[in-house]
Design a protein around this motif. Sequence first.
Motif, PDB file in Angstrom:
ATOM      1  N   PRO A 261      52.366  -2.067  40.402  1.00 45.50           N
ATOM      2  CA  PRO A 261      53.052  -3.359  40.286  1.00 45.50           C
ATOM      3  C   PRO A 261      52.168  -4.394  39.602  1.00 45.50           C
ATOM      4  CG  PRO A 261      53.225  -2.472  42.522  1.00 45.50           C
ATOM      5  CD  PRO A 261      52.231  -1.616  41.805  1.00 45.50           C
ATOM      6  N   LYS A 262      52.798  -5.298  38.869  1.00 48.54           N
ATOM      7  CA  LYS A 262      52.059  -6.312  38.137  1.00 48.54           C
ATOM      8  C   LYS A 262      51.754  -7.521  39.017  1.00 48.54           C
ATOM      9  CE  LYS A 262      54.198  -5.160  33.697  1.00 48.54           C
ATOM     10  NZ  LYS A 262      55.034  -5.657  32.591  1.00 48.54           N
ATOM     11  N   HIS A 263      50.698  -8.226  38.652  1.00 50.26           N
ATOM     12  CA  HIS A 263      50.393  -9.504  39.275  1.00 50.26           C
ATOM     13  C   HIS A 263      49.784 -10.408  38.214  1.00 50.26           C
ATOM     14  CE1 HIS A 263      46.513  -7.286  39.780  1.00 50.26           C
ATOM     15  NE2 HIS A 263      46.046  -8.432  39.348  1.00 50.26           N
ATOM     16  N   TRP A 264      49.858 -11.714  38.437  1.00 47.90           N
ATOM     17  CA  TRP A 264      49.296 -12.665  37.482  1.00 47.90           C
ATOM     18  C   TRP A 264      47.815 -12.889  37.768  1.00 47.90           C
ATOM     19  CZ3 TRP A 264      51.199 -14.476  33.074  1.00 47.90           C
ATOM     20  CH2 TRP A 264      52.573 -14.373  32.851  1.00 47.90           C
ATOM     21  N   VAL A 265      47.036 -12.904  36.709  1.00 55.24           N
ATOM     22  CA  VAL A 265      45.630 -13.305  36.769  1.00 55.24           C
ATOM     23  C   VAL A 265      45.536 -14.598  35.969  1.00 55.24           C
ATOM     24  CG1 VAL A 265      43.264 -12.673  36.271  1.00 55.24           C
ATOM     25  CG2 VAL A 265      44.919 -10.903  36.873  1.00 55.24           C
ATOM     26  N   GLY A 266      45.233 -15.700  36.667  1.00 57.08           N
ATOM     27  CA  GLY A 266      45.382 -16.991  36.022  1.00 57.08           C
ATOM     28  C   GLY A 266      46.843 -17.184  35.652  1.00 57.08           C
ATOM     29  N   ASN A 267      47.087 -17.881  34.558  1.00 53.99           N
ATOM     30  CA  ASN A 267      48.470 -18.035  34.086  1.00 53.99           C
ATOM     31  C   ASN A 267      48.678 -17.403  32.717  1.00 53.99           C
ATOM     32  OD1 ASN A 267      46.989 -19.813  32.541  1.00 53.99           O
ATOM     33  ND2 ASN A 267      48.442 -21.506  32.697  1.00 53.99           N
ATOM     34  N   GLY A 268      47.728 -16.524  32.314  1.00 49.56           N
ATOM     35  CA  GLY A 268      47.849 -15.941  30.986  1.00 49.56           C
ATOM     36  C   GLY A 268      47.862 -14.437  30.933  1.00 49.56           C
ATOM     37  N   PHE A 269      47.587 -13.775  32.075  1.00 53.89           N
ATOM     38  CA  PHE A 269      47.444 -12.323  32.057  1.00 53.89           C
ATOM     39  C   PHE A 269      48.313 -11.707  33.151  1.00 53.89           C
ATOM     40  CE2 PHE A 269      43.403 -14.295  30.741  1.00 53.89           C
ATOM     41  CZ  PHE A 269      43.352 -13.846  29.418  1.00 53.89           C
ATOM     42  N   HIS A 270      49.399 -11.054  32.752  1.00 53.14           N
ATOM     43  CA  HIS A 270      50.325 -10.400  33.680  1.00 53.14           C
ATOM     44  C   HIS A 270      49.938  -8.925  33.718  1.00 53.14           C
ATOM     45  CE1 HIS A 270      54.740 -10.023  35.201  1.00 53.14           C
ATOM     46  NE2 HIS A 270      53.888 -10.272  36.174  1.00 53.14           N
ATOM     47  N   ALA A 271      49.130  -8.549  34.702  1.00 47.67           N
ATOM     48  CA  ALA A 271      48.369  -7.300  34.637  1.00 47.67           C
ATOM     49  C   ALA A 271      48.818  -6.253  35.642  1.00 47.67           C
ATOM     50  CB  ALA A 271      46.882  -7.601  34.857  1.00 47.67           C
ATOM     51  N   ASN A 272      48.740  -4.986  35.194  1.00 50.90           N
ATOM     52  CA  ASN A 272      48.828  -3.835  36.092  1.00 50.90           C
ATOM     53  C   ASN A 272      47.413  -3.464  36.537  1.00 50.90           C
ATOM     54  OD1 ASN A 272      51.054  -3.142  33.759  1.00 50.90           O
ATOM     55  ND2 ASN A 272      51.802  -2.634  35.794  1.00 50.90           N
ATOM     56  N   PRO A 273      47.123  -3.408  37.837  1.00 55.30           N
ATOM     57  CA  PRO A 273      45.820  -2.908  38.296  1.00 55.30           C
ATOM     58  C   PRO A 273      45.822  -1.382  38.243  1.00 55.30           C
ATOM     59  CG  PRO A 273      47.157  -3.526  40.178  1.00 55.30           C
ATOM     60  CD  PRO A 273      47.985  -3.831  38.961  1.00 55.30           C
TER      61      PRO A 273
END
Length: 382
Positions: free
Chosen positions: A90-102
């Motif tokens: 599942p994705k999560h936001w890192v800051g407000n610029g990176f919508h990341a899959n861990p």
Amino acid sequence: IIGQTHFCEPSQSTRSFYCTSETKNNFFLSYRVMHRNHSGIWAFLFFQLCTVSDSLSSTNQCHDNNSNNNNMSPSPKSLRAIRRILPQQPKHWVGNGFHANPVFADLAFKEELSPFLMFDYCAPKEFTQILDGKRRGVGQHPHRGFETVTIAFQGEIEHQDSVDNHDVIEAGDIQWMTAGRGIIHQEYHSDKFSYQGGMFEMCQLWINLPKEHKMTPPKYQPIANNNVPIVELPTIDATTSEEKGSSAATARVIAGELEGVKGPADTFSPVELWDIKIPKANSILDVPFVDGHNCIVFCRQGAIEVVNQDEKSKAVGPQAVALMEQHGDVVRIKATEDNTSVLIMGGRPLNEPIAARGPFVMNTWEEIQQANIDYMRGRFGA
């Protein structure tokens, strides 16, 4: 970009401490990002210890539910077996610029992936233009004891740090940052990309430093797209067993050596990082890999099957990972969709304790505590 609290002794069952900014039942982790009103600055230093979980035992193996035969004749090559499949996360936001899959999920910061620690992948996403001057990304935060590798696939990323490095990477470029004894940096969408908007895709990998190099001076390697050598790799048609001469795969060799071609990245331990494109579905590709090194296959786009020595295969979908066994000198991949892209990465395991909390990765908890003291006293980036 992401941090985790974890301690690992090599080759032993361990316990992991995970931080979360959402819920105590969520085993994903981050160090909480806090926003200062009107400043646009993001600070990374709020840690929350939430839950304890046992690490996976070595008997946790993937199941072969979709075995098939790829019509390949027996090969004398020693094919790598699959240790485990990690599905898309599942994705999560890192800051407000990176919508990341861990990507590495529960295996992040474990010796099973050494020397790699963590992998965040931001799948293609359309960003609207910004006209008010505000920036998307992550503000100043510290690191110690490892390296970050950022690859831009689409869009632009701007980097600035405490040792006077300032750079913008564009599509195909790589930034290889050695945190070493301590660095403070920030990473944003570039001003140009922010004003224009557009499609954004990138990834960031964390690579551990050997114990003797953890306190090395910080440095920055800008690697431009045109300085990354490309190797052509032959593929075989899975139906006819004939070589696809005009549809060969290509590999960008970022680090390590492939078919006698060395990548430009300067590393502190043997590391392989290859960006491979397979243009046609039903193509089979044999990728040589150093026996004894950890090997990770990430399906960035399209879909693949990874083939075992017995010619049986396991499917790996978009943004999923095949973690391979350490022994064998070839990884066999079959593309099941056109225009498939994979990242193959790995390296020689460090076989050292891993103590990780937030932005610091050391060998002991005492060293983690010292990292916090040094950061608070302004000793980073000198």
